[in-house]
Design a protein around this motif. Structure first.
Motif, PDB file in Angstrom:
ATOM      1  N   SER A  50      -7.386  -2.248   9.365  1.00 37.45           N
ATOM      2  CA  SER A  50      -7.130  -2.139   7.933  1.00 37.45           C
ATOM      3  C   SER A  50      -5.819  -2.832   7.548  1.00 37.45           C
ATOM      4  N   ALA A  51      -4.800  -2.681   8.372  1.00 38.67           N
ATOM      5  CA  ALA A  51      -3.513  -3.331   8.098  1.00 38.67           C
ATOM      6  C   ALA A  51      -3.664  -4.844   8.131  1.00 38.67           C
ATOM      7  N   TRP A  52      -4.429  -5.353   9.077  1.00 38.39           N
ATOM      8  CA  TRP A  52      -4.662  -6.796   9.174  1.00 38.39           C
ATOM      9  C   TRP A  52      -5.437  -7.294   7.960  1.00 38.39           C
ATOM     10  N   VAL A  53      -6.464  -6.544   7.561  1.00 41.80           N
ATOM     11  CA  VAL A  53      -7.272  -6.940   6.409  1.00 41.80           C
ATOM     12  C   VAL A  53      -6.416  -6.973   5.150  1.00 41.80           C
ATOM     13  N   ARG A  54      -5.554  -5.968   4.964  1.00 41.38           N
ATOM     14  CA  ARG A  54      -4.674  -5.935   3.788  1.00 41.38           C
ATOM     15  C   ARG A  54      -3.771  -7.152   3.732  1.00 41.38           C
ATOM     16  N   LEU A  55      -3.320  -7.645   4.881  1.00 40.85           N
ATOM     17  CA  LEU A  55      -2.396  -8.778   4.901  1.00 40.85           C
ATOM     18  C   LEU A  55      -3.077 -10.133   4.760  1.00 40.85           C
ATOM     19  N   THR A  56      -4.386 -10.212   5.037  1.00 37.02           N
ATOM     20  CA  THR A  56      -5.015 -11.524   5.090  1.00 37.02           C
ATOM     21  C   THR A  56      -6.017 -11.831   3.994  1.00 37.02           C
ATOM     22  N   CYS A  58      -8.046 -11.171   0.048  1.00 35.16           N
ATOM     23  CA  CYS A  58      -8.113 -10.609  -1.296  1.00 35.16           C
ATOM     24  C   CYS A  58      -9.321  -9.679  -1.352  1.00 35.16           C
ATOM     25  N   CYS A  59      -9.249  -8.660  -2.179  1.00 30.42           N
ATOM     26  CA  CYS A  59     -10.364  -7.712  -2.289  1.00 30.42           C
ATOM     27  C   CYS A  59     -11.252  -8.096  -3.466  1.00 30.42           C
ATOM     28  N   PRO A  60     -12.532  -8.407  -3.214  1.00 31.53           N
ATOM     29  CA  PRO A  60     -13.431  -8.741  -4.317  1.00 31.53           C
ATOM     30  C   PRO A  60     -13.853  -7.522  -5.145  1.00 31.53           C
ATOM     31  N   VAL A  61     -13.635  -6.307  -4.625  1.00 35.66           N
ATOM     32  CA  VAL A  61     -14.040  -5.097  -5.348  1.00 35.66           C
ATOM     33  C   VAL A  61     -12.987  -4.698  -6.369  1.00 35.66           C
ATOM     34  N   CYS A  62     -11.736  -4.537  -5.927  1.00 38.27           N
ATOM     35  CA  CYS A  62     -10.683  -4.070  -6.843  1.00 38.27           C
ATOM     36  C   CYS A  62      -9.745  -5.197  -7.288  1.00 38.27           C
ATOM     37  N   GLN A  63     -10.030  -6.429  -6.884  1.00 35.95           N
ATOM     38  CA  GLN A  63      -9.312  -7.618  -7.352  1.00 35.95           C
ATOM     39  C   GLN A  63      -7.819  -7.576  -7.068  1.00 35.95           C
ATOM     40  N   VAL A  64      -7.438  -7.229  -5.834  1.00 32.41           N
ATOM     41  CA  VAL A  64      -6.033  -7.271  -5.449  1.00 32.41           C
ATOM     42  C   VAL A  64      -5.813  -8.416  -4.476  1.00 32.41           C
ATOM     43  N   GLU A  65      -4.605  -8.897  -4.433  1.00 32.01           N
ATOM     44  CA  GLU A  65      -4.275 -10.022  -3.561  1.00 32.01           C
ATOM     45  C   GLU A  65      -3.800  -9.516  -2.201  1.00 32.01           C
ATOM     46  N   PRO A  66      -3.658 -10.403  -1.219  1.00 33.03           N
ATOM     47  CA  PRO A  66      -3.192  -9.975   0.102  1.00 33.03           C
ATOM     48  C   PRO A  66      -1.844  -9.266   0.029  1.00 33.03           C
ATOM     49  N   HIS A  71      -7.589  -0.004  -4.155  1.00 35.22           N
ATOM     50  CA  HIS A  71      -7.537   1.202  -4.978  1.00 35.22           C
ATOM     51  C   HIS A  71      -8.911   1.458  -5.582  1.00 35.22           C
ATOM     52  N   LEU A  72      -9.095   2.681  -6.013  1.00 35.93           N
ATOM     53  CA  LEU A  72     -10.320   3.095  -6.684  1.00 35.93           C
ATOM     54  C   LEU A  72      -9.896   3.926  -7.890  1.00 35.93           C
ATOM     55  N   ALA A  81      -7.011   2.803   3.823  1.00 39.57           N
ATOM     56  CA  ALA A  81      -8.334   2.194   4.023  1.00 39.57           C
ATOM     57  C   ALA A  81      -8.522   1.002   3.085  1.00 39.57           C
ATOM     58  N   VAL A  82      -9.481   0.165   3.419  1.00 37.48           N
ATOM     59  CA  VAL A  82      -9.814  -0.991   2.590  1.00 37.48           C
ATOM     60  C   VAL A  82     -11.309  -0.969   2.304  1.00 37.48           C
ATOM     61  N   HIS A  83     -11.710  -1.669   1.251  1.00 37.64           N
ATOM     62  CA  HIS A  83     -13.129  -1.762   0.927  1.00 37.64           C
ATOM     63  C   HIS A  83     -13.855  -2.589   1.998  1.00 37.64           C
ATOM     64  N   PRO A  84     -15.102  -2.248   2.306  1.00 33.44           N
ATOM     65  CA  PRO A  84     -15.857  -3.007   3.321  1.00 33.44           C
ATOM     66  C   PRO A  84     -16.013  -4.488   2.981  1.00 33.44           C
ATOM     67  N   ARG A  85     -16.137  -4.815   1.704  1.00 31.52           N
ATOM     68  CA  ARG A  85     -16.272  -6.229   1.327  1.00 31.52           C
ATOM     69  C   ARG A  85     -14.996  -7.002   1.610  1.00 31.52           C
ATOM     70  N   ARG A  86     -13.849  -6.339   1.500  1.00 30.52           N
ATOM     71  CA  ARG A  86     -12.573  -6.999   1.813  1.00 30.52           C
ATOM     72  C   ARG A  86     -12.486  -7.270   3.310  1.00 30.52           C
ATOM     73  N   GLU A  87     -12.955  -6.328   4.120  1.00 29.65           N
ATOM     74  CA  GLU A  87     -12.953  -6.536   5.563  1.00 29.65           C
ATOM     75  C   GLU A  87     -13.887  -7.664   5.963  1.00 29.65           C
ATOM     76  N   ALA A  88     -15.043  -7.742   5.310  1.00 32.11           N
ATOM     77  CA  ALA A  88     -15.987  -8.837   5.582  1.00 32.11           C
ATOM     78  C   ALA A  88     -15.367 -10.188   5.211  1.00 32.11           C
ATOM     79  N   GLU A  89     -14.645 -10.230   4.103  1.00 31.05           N
ATOM     80  CA  GLU A  89     -13.992 -11.469   3.700  1.00 31.05           C
ATOM     81  C   GLU A  89     -12.909 -11.874   4.696  1.00 31.05           C
ATOM     82  N   ALA A  90     -12.159 -10.907   5.192  1.00 32.36           N
ATOM     83  CA  ALA A  90     -11.113 -11.204   6.180  1.00 32.36           C
ATOM     84  C   ALA A  90     -11.725 -11.762   7.468  1.00 32.36           C
TER      85      ALA A  90
END
Length: 95
Positions: A50-56, A58-66, A71-72, A81-90
């Protein structure tokens, strides 16, 4: 050695090993360990991923940058935690 070459040489390792593990305290590029520090884990802890995903990515669900946590409804997700779509993008970016 430049980071770009270092990551190519470590291609067999999970890309989340590039960041420090918040769970066990393993430094970057070292494997995670059990809490008793007697076993080396084959995969990184979920909090490290999750820490790696947050750093690398952008989240397509909540539209935040690295670097910004997901957030929800204006509240940060539990335990970093991060959204699953953000992890897939990473994972796509790392491939």
């Amino acid at each position: 050695m430049p980071d770009s070459i270092r990551h190519i040489l470590r291609a067999k390792q999970h890309p989340a090993r590039a960041v420090e593990c918040p769970h066990c305290g393993a430094v970057a590029h070292r494997p995670c360990r059990s809490q008793s520090r007697t076993r080396i884990m084959t995969q990184p802890h979920p909090s490290r991923i999750s820490a790696w995903v947050r750093l690398t990515a952008c989240c397509p669900v909540c539209q935040v940058e690295p670097g910004v946590p997901c957030h929800l409804d204006g509240r940060e997700l539990r335990d970093g935690a991060v959204h699953p779509r953000r992890e897939a993008e990473a994972r796509e970016v790392a491939a």
